[in-house]
Design a protein around this motif. Structure first.
Motif, PDB file in Angstrom:
ATOM      1  N   THR A   1       4.971   7.031   9.694  1.00 47.17           N
ATOM      2  CA  THR A   1       6.178   6.914   8.868  1.00 47.17           C
ATOM      3  C   THR A   1       6.965   8.218   8.765  1.00 47.17           C
ATOM      4  OG1 THR A   1       5.090   5.178   7.632  1.00 47.17           O
ATOM      5  CG2 THR A   1       6.994   6.185   6.598  1.00 47.17           C
TER       6      THR A   1
ATOM      7  N   HIS B   1      13.229  -2.610   2.906  1.00 43.69           N
ATOM      8  CA  HIS B   1      12.156  -1.860   3.567  1.00 43.69           C
ATOM      9  C   HIS B   1      12.444  -1.788   5.058  1.00 43.69           C
ATOM     10  CE1 HIS B   1       9.147  -2.988   0.138  1.00 43.69           C
ATOM     11  NE2 HIS B   1      10.265  -2.443  -0.305  1.00 43.69           N
TER      12      HIS B   1
ATOM     13  N   THR C   1      10.214  -6.173   4.514  1.00 42.71           N
ATOM     14  CA  THR C   1      10.556  -6.508   5.905  1.00 42.71           C
ATOM     15  C   THR C   1       9.287  -6.998   6.591  1.00 42.71           C
ATOM     16  OG1 THR C   1      12.413  -5.006   6.120  1.00 42.71           O
ATOM     17  CG2 THR C   1      11.239  -5.504   8.132  1.00 42.71           C
TER      18      THR C   1
ATOM     19  N   LYS D   1       5.223  13.203   4.728  1.00 39.36           N
ATOM     20  CA  LYS D   1       6.350  12.252   4.572  1.00 39.36           C
ATOM     21  C   LYS D   1       7.382  12.825   3.595  1.00 39.36           C
ATOM     22  CE  LYS D   1       3.708   8.397   3.679  1.00 39.36           C
ATOM     23  NZ  LYS D   1       3.344   6.966   3.556  1.00 39.36           N
TER      24      LYS D   1
ATOM     25  N   TYR E   1      -1.016   5.759  -1.772  1.00 40.47           N
ATOM     26  CA  TYR E   1      -2.200   4.906  -1.977  1.00 40.47           C
ATOM     27  C   TYR E   1      -3.187   5.563  -2.937  1.00 40.47           C
ATOM     28  CZ  TYR E   1      -0.026   2.660   1.948  1.00 40.47           C
ATOM     29  OH  TYR E   1       0.901   2.041   2.747  1.00 40.47           O
TER      30      TYR E   1
ATOM     31  N   HIS F   1      -5.331   5.051   1.742  1.00 39.83           N
ATOM     32  CA  HIS F   1      -4.971   4.065   2.769  1.00 39.83           C
ATOM     33  C   HIS F   1      -6.241   3.736   3.549  1.00 39.83           C
ATOM     34  CE1 HIS F   1      -3.328   2.541   6.611  1.00 39.83           C
ATOM     35  NE2 HIS F   1      -2.456   1.974   5.794  1.00 39.83           N
TER      36      HIS F   1
ATOM     37  N   ASP G   1      -5.361  11.795   3.580  1.00 37.60           N
ATOM     38  CA  ASP G   1      -4.268  10.869   3.267  1.00 37.60           C
ATOM     39  C   ASP G   1      -3.152  11.599   2.497  1.00 37.60           C
ATOM     40  OD1 ASP G   1      -3.368   8.297   3.669  1.00 37.60           O
ATOM     41  OD2 ASP G   1      -4.177   7.515   1.791  1.00 37.60           O
TER      42      ASP G   1
ATOM     43  N   GLY H   1       4.079  -0.196   8.472  1.00 35.45           N
ATOM     44  CA  GLY H   1       3.699  -1.575   8.791  1.00 35.45           C
ATOM     45  C   GLY H   1       2.225  -1.614   9.165  1.00 35.45           C
ATOM     46  N   ASP H   2       1.621  -2.769   8.995  1.00 33.38           N
ATOM     47  CA  ASP H   2       0.194  -2.929   9.304  1.00 33.38           C
ATOM     48  C   ASP H   2       0.009  -3.231  10.780  1.00 33.38           C
ATOM     49  OD1 ASP H   2      -0.937  -2.458   6.803  1.00 33.38           O
ATOM     50  OD2 ASP H   2      -0.339  -4.450   6.114  1.00 33.38           O
TER      51      ASP H   2
HETATM   52  C1  LIG Z   1       5.210  -0.061  -1.849  1.00 35.38           C
HETATM   53  C2  LIG Z   1       4.800  -0.681  -0.540  1.00 35.38           C
HETATM   54  C3  LIG Z   1       5.659  -1.531   0.131  1.00 35.38           C
HETATM   55  C4  LIG Z   1       5.313  -2.096   1.365  1.00 35.38           C
HETATM   56  N1  LIG Z   1       6.192  -2.926   2.003  1.00 35.38           N
HETATM   57  C5  LIG Z   1       5.890  -3.419   3.231  1.00 35.38           C
HETATM   58  C6  LIG Z   1       6.822  -4.235   3.941  1.00 35.38           C
HETATM   59  O1  LIG Z   1       7.915  -4.530   3.463  1.00 35.38           O
HETATM   60  N2  LIG Z   1       6.462  -4.693   5.166  1.00 35.38           N
HETATM   61  C7  LIG Z   1       5.243  -4.383   5.746  1.00 35.38           C
HETATM   62  O2  LIG Z   1       4.972  -4.828   6.861  1.00 35.38           O
HETATM   63  N3  LIG Z   1       4.348  -3.591   5.086  1.00 35.38           N
HETATM   64  C8  LIG Z   1       4.636  -3.112   3.852  1.00 35.38           C
HETATM   65  N4  LIG Z   1       3.734  -2.309   3.197  1.00 35.38           N
HETATM   66  C9  LIG Z   1       2.426  -2.045   3.823  1.00 35.38           C
HETATM   67  C10 LIG Z   1       2.432  -0.801   4.752  1.00 35.38           C
HETATM   68  O3  LIG Z   1       3.266  -1.041   5.859  1.00 35.38           O
HETATM   69  C11 LIG Z   1       0.978  -0.563   5.198  1.00 35.38           C
HETATM   70  O4  LIG Z   1       0.194  -0.179   4.112  1.00 35.38           O
HETATM   71  C12 LIG Z   1       0.786   0.365   6.387  1.00 35.38           C
HETATM   72  O5  LIG Z   1      -0.542   0.160   6.885  1.00 35.38           O
HETATM   73  C13 LIG Z   1       0.937   1.843   6.085  1.00 35.38           C
HETATM   74  O6  LIG Z   1       2.242   2.193   5.915  1.00 35.38           O
HETATM   75  P1  LIG Z   1       2.650   3.703   5.505  1.00 35.38           P
HETATM   76  O7  LIG Z   1       4.098   3.805   5.568  1.00 35.38           O
HETATM   77  O8  LIG Z   1       1.947   4.104   4.265  1.00 35.38           O
HETATM   78  O9  LIG Z   1       2.008   4.491   6.776  1.00 35.38           O
HETATM   79  P2  LIG Z   1       1.763   6.011   7.114  1.00 35.38           P
HETATM   80  O10 LIG Z   1       2.229   6.922   6.060  1.00 35.38           O
HETATM   81  O11 LIG Z   1       2.260   6.235   8.485  1.00 35.38           O
HETATM   82  O12 LIG Z   1       0.169   6.072   7.108  1.00 35.38           O
HETATM   83  C14 LIG Z   1      -0.606   5.104   7.804  1.00 35.38           C
HETATM   84  C15 LIG Z   1      -1.979   5.714   8.127  1.00 35.38           C
HETATM   85  O13 LIG Z   1      -1.837   6.781   9.073  1.00 35.38           O
HETATM   86  C16 LIG Z   1      -2.279   8.011   8.522  1.00 35.38           C
HETATM   87  N5  LIG Z   1      -1.292   9.003   8.931  1.00 35.38           N
HETATM   88  C17 LIG Z   1      -0.066   9.222   8.393  1.00 35.38           C
HETATM   89  N6  LIG Z   1       0.553  10.217   9.040  1.00 35.38           N
HETATM   90  C18 LIG Z   1      -0.283  10.619  10.030  1.00 35.38           C
HETATM   91  C19 LIG Z   1      -0.215  11.623  11.043  1.00 35.38           C
HETATM   92  N7  LIG Z   1       0.857  12.433  11.164  1.00 35.38           N
HETATM   93  N8  LIG Z   1      -1.273  11.755  11.919  1.00 35.38           N
HETATM   94  C20 LIG Z   1      -2.364  10.956  11.795  1.00 35.38           C
HETATM   95  N9  LIG Z   1      -2.495  10.013  10.835  1.00 35.38           N
HETATM   96  C21 LIG Z   1      -1.470   9.839   9.967  1.00 35.38           C
HETATM   97  C22 LIG Z   1      -2.346   7.805   7.012  1.00 35.38           C
HETATM   98  O14 LIG Z   1      -3.353   8.589   6.396  1.00 35.38           O
HETATM   99  C23 LIG Z   1      -2.681   6.325   6.917  1.00 35.38           C
HETATM  100  O15 LIG Z   1      -4.050   6.115   7.044  1.00 35.38           O
HETATM  101  C24 LIG Z   1       4.038  -1.774   1.948  1.00 35.38           C
HETATM  102  C25 LIG Z   1       3.159  -0.913   1.259  1.00 35.38           C
HETATM  103  C26 LIG Z   1       3.522  -0.378   0.030  1.00 35.38           C
HETATM  104  C27 LIG Z   1       2.547   0.531  -0.698  1.00 35.38           C
END
Ligand SMILES: Cc1cc2nc3c(=O)[nH]c(=O)nc-3n(C[C@H](O)[C@H](O)[C@H](O)COP(=O)(O)OP(=O)(O)OC[C@H]3O[C@@H](n4cnc5c(N)ncnc54)[C@H](O)[C@@H]3O)c2cc1C
Length: 332
Positions: free
Chosen positions: A159, A109, A65, A214, A194, A198, A207, A140-141
């Motif tokens: 997430t 996604h 997505t 999650k 990761y 991450h 991390d 998402g980034d």
């Molecule tokens: C298999 C895969 C598929 C992907 N597909 C897409 C896609 O379709 N579209 C797209 O835009 N991107 C996609 N991505 C990229 C992803 O969106 C990015 O890597 C994004 O930066 C992190 O997403 P996440 O769900 O891992 O985030 P999270 O799990 O939320 O983590 C993000 C950051 O926040 C930190 N964190 C998590 N929870 C907390 C908390 N409670 N308090 C404080 N910090 C916290 C984590 O340590 C990490 O550094 C994909 C990545 C992978 C590995």
């Protein structure tokens, strides 16, 4: 001739949820990820990519997505005009079209970024109506050109909160609490992990704590970011188990496909490319040569991961599937 158990049974097996597929399989599953076409382009491109890979019986197909992006267009008076555009819309419709064309499990996604909780709920309702029960939940980034992720005003910052929202719907709990006799959805949720940390996390332990959050919120499995050194996956798997994360960890793989990938992939995905692989790519004169090296490298990775019990191999195709077909043919 009708198969034993009937066509419905065959259909149910083909379209089982991801976690059931993993739990019912004795060896690694083959899966891959596709992007929706750029706005204005045809779905036929996606079908072509799938047609090349379908003979290898993928267990399921993921669809990325892409959130809206902010771009600037120069006006005739020289001033810049801000525009918000979604370059690759249509993930859910695409996933549904593929599900019913190929009778296969699909995993769209779903993102925190760019969506309010209500918009997310509406997307999940659409998925439920379309018979899609699998989803990969991601944050998402940050917006292109910015360093910090900023959620929508009514959106999720992390997430794990998105996972909770999806699991709530599985219990019939929607955002509007006054709703009665609500339907319970059956979503199976995957999340990202990761092996090389991450990029925003201060360290791997932190991390992992967030990854556990999650999973504890209801995710059934993890898909990793791409890695080029299998030891990173094995170490990550061990660390997850030590941290009490016990769900299956599907390995994410991306073959190098041109000379520039060794520079571009680390910048984009914050991963290392091992020195041996860099040396081999540096010897290549053309993108085609580099692609061959990429195929060979990922094939070796795939064979070892299968041997060492990875529950699934998830290939990032970025829209090209001929190299993946060769890797899968040689590895599975
Ligand atoms: C298999 C895969 C598929 C992907 N597909 C897409 C896609 O379709 N579209 C797209 O835009 N991107 C996609 N991505 C990229 C992803 O969106 C990015 O890597 C994004 O930066 C992190 O997403 P996440 O769900 O891992 O985030 P999270 O799990 O939320 O983590 C993000 C950051 O926040 C930190 N964190 C998590 N929870 C907390 C908390 N409670 N308090 C404080 N910090 C916290 C984590 O340590 C990490 O550094 C994909 C990545 C992978 C590995």
């Amino acid at each position: 001739m009708k198969p034993p158990g009937g066509w419905r049974l065959i259909y149910n097996i083909l379209t089982m949820s991801v976690i059931d597929k993993i739990n019912n399989s004795k060896r690694a599953l083959f899966t891959f990820e596709l992007l929706p076409p750029l706005k204005g382009h045809s779905i036929e491109r996606v079908y072509k990519a799938i047609d090349r890979l379908i003979e290898f019986q993928p267990a399921y197909i993921n669809f990325t997505t892409h959130r809206n992006e902010i771009t600037f267009r120069e006006r005739p008076d020289g001033l810049l005009e801000k525009r918000v555009i979604r370059l690759r819309p249509g993930t859910i419709a695409l996933a549904a079209a593929v599900k019913y064309k190929y009778n296969i499990t699909v995993v769209p996604h779903i993102l925190c970024g760019g969506f309010t909780k209500e918009e997310t709920e509406n997307v999940l309702i659409e998925m439920n109506f379309l018979g899609i029960d699998d989803v990969l939940a991601l944050r998402g980034d940050p917006q292109r050109g910015t360093k910090t992720f900023i959620p929508e005003k009514e959106g999720h910052p992390h997430t794990y909160e998105l996972v909770k929202q999806i699991i709530d719907m599985n219990h019939g709990k929607y955002l509007e609490e006054t709703l009665i006799d609500t339907t319970q959805t059956h979503f199976c949720v995957g999340v990202a992990g990761y092996p090389e940390k991450h990029n925003e996390a201060p360290n791997i332990q932190t991390d992992l704590e967030y990854l556990k959050q999650k999973v504890d919120s209801g995710a059934s499995y993890i898909v990793t970011q791409m890695f080029f050194d299998n030891n990173k996956y094995f170490k990550f798997r061990d660390e997850c188990r030590k941290a009490g994360i016990n769900v299956p960890i599907v390995a994410g793989l991306k073959p190098i496909s041109n000379l520039n990938d060794i520079n571009l992939l680390p910048q984009t995905f914050h991963i290392d490319v091992p020195n041996d692989l860099v040396s081999e790519i540096r010897k290549c004169k053309t993108d085609k040569d580099a692609r061959e090296v990429g195929i060979e490298w990922t094939t070796i990775q795939s064979k070892e991961l299968i041997k060492e019990g990875a529950p699934g191999l998830h290939y990032y195709t970025l829209g090209r599937s001929d190299n993946i077909a060769r890797i899968v043919k040689a590895s599975f």
